[in-house]
Each structure stands twice: as structure tokens, then as C-alpha cells.
Design a protein around this motif. Structure first.
Motif, PDB file in Angstrom:
ATOM      1  N   CYS A   4      32.614   6.073  51.781  1.00  9.33           N
ATOM      2  CA  CYS A   4      33.260   4.135  52.350  1.00  9.33           C
ATOM      3  C   CYS A   4      34.541   4.204  51.726  1.00  9.33           C
ATOM      4  CB  CYS A   4      32.341   3.729  52.875  1.00  9.33           C
ATOM      5  SG  CYS A   4      30.467   4.145  53.377  1.00  9.33           S
TER       6      CYS A   4
ATOM      7  N   ILE B 226      17.899  10.884  48.326  1.00 11.79           N
ATOM      8  CA  ILE B 226      18.934  10.079  49.318  1.00 11.79           C
ATOM      9  C   ILE B 226      19.962  10.117  50.159  1.00 11.79           C
ATOM     10  CG2 ILE B 226      16.346   8.277  49.238  1.00 11.79           C
ATOM     11  CD1 ILE B 226      18.231   6.638  47.801  1.00 11.79           C
TER      12      ILE B 226
ATOM     13  N   LEU C 275      36.945   7.322  51.240  1.00  9.42           N
ATOM     14  CA  LEU C 275      37.809   8.281  52.406  1.00  9.42           C
ATOM     15  C   LEU C 275      37.695   7.879  53.561  1.00  9.42           C
ATOM     16  CD1 LEU C 275      35.553  11.495  52.421  1.00  9.42           C
ATOM     17  CD2 LEU C 275      37.204  11.238  50.942  1.00  9.42           C
TER      18      LEU C 275
ATOM     19  N   LEU D 162      23.814   9.960  58.876  1.00 15.12           N
ATOM     20  CA  LEU D 162      24.286   8.594  58.613  1.00 15.12           C
ATOM     21  C   LEU D 162      24.381   7.678  58.022  1.00 15.12           C
ATOM     22  CD1 LEU D 162      23.437   7.997  62.720  1.00 15.12           C
ATOM     23  CD2 LEU D 162      26.018   8.519  61.840  1.00 15.12           C
TER      24      LEU D 162
ATOM     25  N   VAL E 154      25.580   4.873  38.069  1.00 19.90           N
ATOM     26  CA  VAL E 154      26.357   5.786  37.724  1.00 19.90           C
ATOM     27  C   VAL E 154      26.940   6.776  38.619  1.00 19.90           C
ATOM     28  CG1 VAL E 154      27.119   7.791  35.861  1.00 19.90           C
ATOM     29  CG2 VAL E 154      25.295   6.631  35.829  1.00 19.90           C
TER      30      VAL E 154
ATOM     31  N   ASP F 114      23.035  11.219  52.304  1.00 22.49           N
ATOM     32  CA  ASP F 114      23.540  12.186  52.677  1.00 22.49           C
ATOM     33  C   ASP F 114      23.026  14.004  52.054  1.00 22.49           C
ATOM     34  OD1 ASP F 114      24.837  11.530  54.459  1.00 22.49           O
ATOM     35  OD2 ASP F 114      26.891  12.112  53.752  1.00 22.49           O
TER      36      ASP F 114
ATOM     37  N   SER G 131      30.267  15.420  43.715  1.00 21.17           N
ATOM     38  CA  SER G 131      30.849  14.807  42.784  1.00 21.17           C
ATOM     39  C   SER G 131      31.877  14.846  43.869  1.00 21.17           C
ATOM     40  CB  SER G 131      30.846  14.860  41.744  1.00 21.17           C
ATOM     41  OG  SER G 131      30.804  16.178  41.162  1.00 21.17           O
TER      42      SER G 131
END
Ligand SMILES: Cc1cc2nc3c(=O)[nH]c(=O)nc-3n(C[C@H](O)[C@H](O)[C@H](O)COP(=O)(O)OP(=O)(O)OC[C@H]3O[C@@H](n4cnc5c(N)ncnc54)[C@H](O)[C@@H]3O)c2cc1C
Length: 342
Positions: free
Chosen positions: A45, A287, A48, A299, A35, A289, A123
Motif C-alpha cells: 500500500c 497471514i 506500490l 485482499l 520487523v 498475501d 521482501s
């Protein structure tokens, strides 16, 4: 939406790490639903830096944020993940040992043996434009995202902004709407030049309007807008008749509802162990960031590693009676069959 969707694993967030988790879980026969509040995959990715080159994905010397997202979507295809875009997981509660019930802001309900939080920085929330009293029109006639194009059929739409979202939706909604006006404060755009050229061609053909200016107030009744009042740089004012306003002023990241699920937090991050990246609630993993542990690096490659180890532990919850055998994709026919290559 009342039917409960039952799945092995529910993944919150379709950023690069959530996507790769589908692959690692799939190799171990676990089915996943993902979701994401955004209307597409890729997280930071795609949202941004879609066109910026990334140089530190192992064995890929250079790849853009968007191309990495597309490659991950291709890689996870054999496992048939079910994607739910434009929905935010709002509530999460434990209902078994372990079994979780999650509900989205659109009322969709999931029951999963394992939950993987891959919510990144939280979010993405749309930035509200500085238009006095805009709150009164939100949800009814001011929208920060397009969830269903059909909702805009036959409407007079005012789109505000000069980035990719503003231009993409201008092009997509023009054939559906009765009329589209794009308003931007200057004649230069951040959007892809190809989209700008297409928009200008439509203006030249009389299919839509483009105007320079800034919206100052909205006029309407009971949340339904009828006119937007705007001003030009020289101070002169004008009005635009409209029954829907779509401002695209970019996104900010907020932790959002994840903070209310009873998980331990360290600042804005979820502490996890480094064996399985499990949170303080057994069966809920974090898992990418969103997590923290000694030595954590935000990373993409760290998130990929975390997805692999998380899957080993998740297997124990999903298949408590089965023994897990470690295998390589290069040499295991069974893994290759799952990947559809043997
Ligand atoms: C400009 C920039 C350049 C970068 N360059 C690099 C680089 O060169 N190399 C590198 O390795 N990393 C780079 N990074 C960092 C990298 O993008 C992040 O590490 C990576 O995106 C983290 O992935 P993720 O999947 O954990 O989270 P994200 O990409 O943040 O995705 C999380 C997703 O979860 C969704 N979400 C959150 N909460 C909810 C909810 N409650 N319900 C539903 N969905 C939710 C969000 O909408 C989002 O789509 C860069 C970051 C930026 C900003």
C-alpha cells in the motif's frame, strides 16, 4: 547487536496485515515486535500505490494506500508495538515448544513464543541499475536505501532517479551532505510535484545540482567510488565527482529468506489451515498475501480476518494456562481499557 529481544509474538512484515495483527493480538494481551525490510510501514500500500484510492475496505468508502497505513498505525498505538524498520528477518529456527529464535540481517536476535509471517509477496528488493561493474561498489559506496542519514554527513552524493524515493532523499540529504547531485534521464519526474518544486528551488539557490543523463560506469578503488561517468541523450559524456551513489530505480518483490525456514510451500505461497492460518510448523502462522488455502483472495480484508483468527490460536501458545473469553470492543470494559477509551 547481541542482546536477545524476548517477546510474545514476532511479526515478519509491516504491511497492512502485519499492522492489523498487532491490534488483534493486543486485544488478547499479546505484545508484538514487527520487523520490515523497508524503512517504513505499509507494505504494498505504501510502496506500490500510496496515492491510489482503495474502495473495498469495509465501511471506508475510499481511502488511499498511505492513509490506510497511517490509520492502521493510529489504531495499533494503544498496544505499543515495537517497530524495527530497515531490517530483514534472515534466519528463523525453532528452539522450544513452541519458542522461536529469529535473526535479522543486521544481527538483531528475537526470541518469540509465536511467529506471524505477514511477508506479502516477499521482501522488496531494489532494482539494480544497468551500470557495468556496479556490484563491486555495493554496500561500500553504492547504497539502495538510506539506513542512517549520519552515514552521509559531509559526503559528495550522487542520487539517481526521478521517483519519490530519489526526490525525498535528495531533499533530506542535501542539508547533511557536502554536496548533492541529482541525475535523471529526463526532465519529467514521477515524484510528487511538491518535492520536484522544492528540489528545483534548491538548484536555483545554488544548494545542489540537477543534471540530465545516464550513468554508464563508476570509477574508484576497493569499492570506494570517486567519479561517476555519464552520458547525455546526444551521446556527449561528462563526469561527476562523488563518494556515495544512491540509485533509486524502484523495487521488485522476491520471496527472499522466508523460503529457507523449513516451512512447507506451494509455489511461492505458504499453505495454512483456515481455522487459525497456521503453517506446518505449530506456532508459526502465515497471514495476508503470503498464504494460500482453498478460496484464498489476495485482499486486505481477507488478511484482516486471518489476523483475528490467528490471534485466537496464538493466545493458546502464549498463555497455555489461561482460558480465552470472547468479547466485543463495543461492550467489554476490559477491552476498552486496553484501548485507552474507558
Ligand atoms: C497496485 C495494487 C493495487 C491494489 N489494490 C487493492 C485494493 O484495492 N484492495 C485490496 O484489498 N487489495 C489491493 N491490493 C492488494 C493488497 O495491497 C495486498 O493484498 C496487501 O498489501 C497484502 O498485505 P500484506 O500485509 O499481506 O503484505 P504486503 O503489503 O506485501 O507487506 C509485506 C511486508 O513484508 C515485508 N517483508 C517480506 N519479507 C520480509 C522479511 N524476511 N523480513 C522483513 N520484512 C519482510 C515486506 O518488505 C513488506 O513490507 C493491491 C495491490 C497492488 C499492487
Amino acid at each position: 547487536m547481541t542482546d536477545v529481544i524476548k517477546t510474545d509474538v514476532l511479526i515478519v512484515g509491516a504491511g497492512p496485515v502485519g499492522l492489523f495483527a498487532v491490534f488483534e493480538l493486543g486485544l488478547l494481551d499479546m505484545k508484538a515486535h514487527i520487523v520490515d525490510i523497508l524503512d517504513r510501514a505499509g507494505g504494498q500500500c505504501a510502496e506500490l500505490y500510496p496515492e491510489k484510492p482503495i474502495y473495498d475496505i469495509p465501511a471506508i468508502p475510499v481511502i488511499s494506500g498511505q492513509d490506510l497505513t497511517e490509520a492502521l498505525i493510529e489504531q495499533i498505538k494503544p498496544f505499543g508495538p515495537v517497530m524495527h524498520y530497515g531490517e530483514m528477518i534472515e534466519h528463523l529456527e525453532r528452539i522450544g515448544d513452541p519458542l522461536f529464535r529469529a535473526t535479522t540481517d543486521r544481527g538483531r536476535v528475537f526470541e518469540a513464543k509465536v511467529v506471524v509471517i505477514a511477508a506479502g509477496g516477499g521482501s522488496f528488493q531494489p532494482k539494480r541499475p544497468p551500470i557495468e561493474g556496479i556490484e563491486a561498489f555495493e554496500t561500500k559506496s553504492v547504497h539502495y536505501a538510506v539506513r542512517r542519514m549520519e552515514d552521509f554527513r559531509g559526503k559528495k552524493i550522487l542520487i539517481i532517479g526521478g521517483g519519490d524515493s530519489a526526490l525525498d532523499w535528495t531533499l533530506n540529504l542535501a542539508p547533511v551532505a557536502s554536496h548533492v547531485t541529482l541525475l535523471h534521464r529526463r526532465a519529467a519526474f514521477r515524484a510528487a510535484p511538491d518535492s520536484v518544486n522544492k528540489m528545483q528551488a534548491m538548484v536555483a539557490e545554488g544548494k545542489m545540482d540537477f543534471v540530465l543523463g545516464t550513468v554508464t560506469t563508476l570509477e574508484g578503488d576497493a569499492g570506494q567510488v570517486s567519479t561517476a561517468h555519464a552520458k547525455r541523450d546526444d551521446g556527449s559524456t561528462f563526469a561527476i565527482a562523488c563518494d556515495a551513489v544512491l540509485p533509486f530505480f524502484g523495487l521488485t518483490m522476491k520471496l527472499g529468506p522466508v523460503a529457507n525456514w523449513g516451512l512447507e510451500f506451494k509455489g511461492q505461497l505458504i499453505p495454512v489451515d483456515t481455522e487459525a492460518f497456521e503453517t506446518n510448523i505449530p506456532g508459526i502462522f502465515a497471514i495476508g498475501d503470503i498464504n494460500t488455502y482453498p478460496g484464498k483472495l489476495k485482499l486486505i480484508l481477507s488478511g484482516f480476518h486471518e489476523a483475528a483468527l490467528m490471534s485466537q490460536k496464538a493466545y493458546r501458545y502464549v498463555f497455555p494456562d489461561k482460558r480465552l473469553v470472547f468479547q466485543y470492543t463495543t461492550s467489554s470494559t476490559s477491552l476498552q481499557k486496553k484501548l485507552g477509551v474507558a
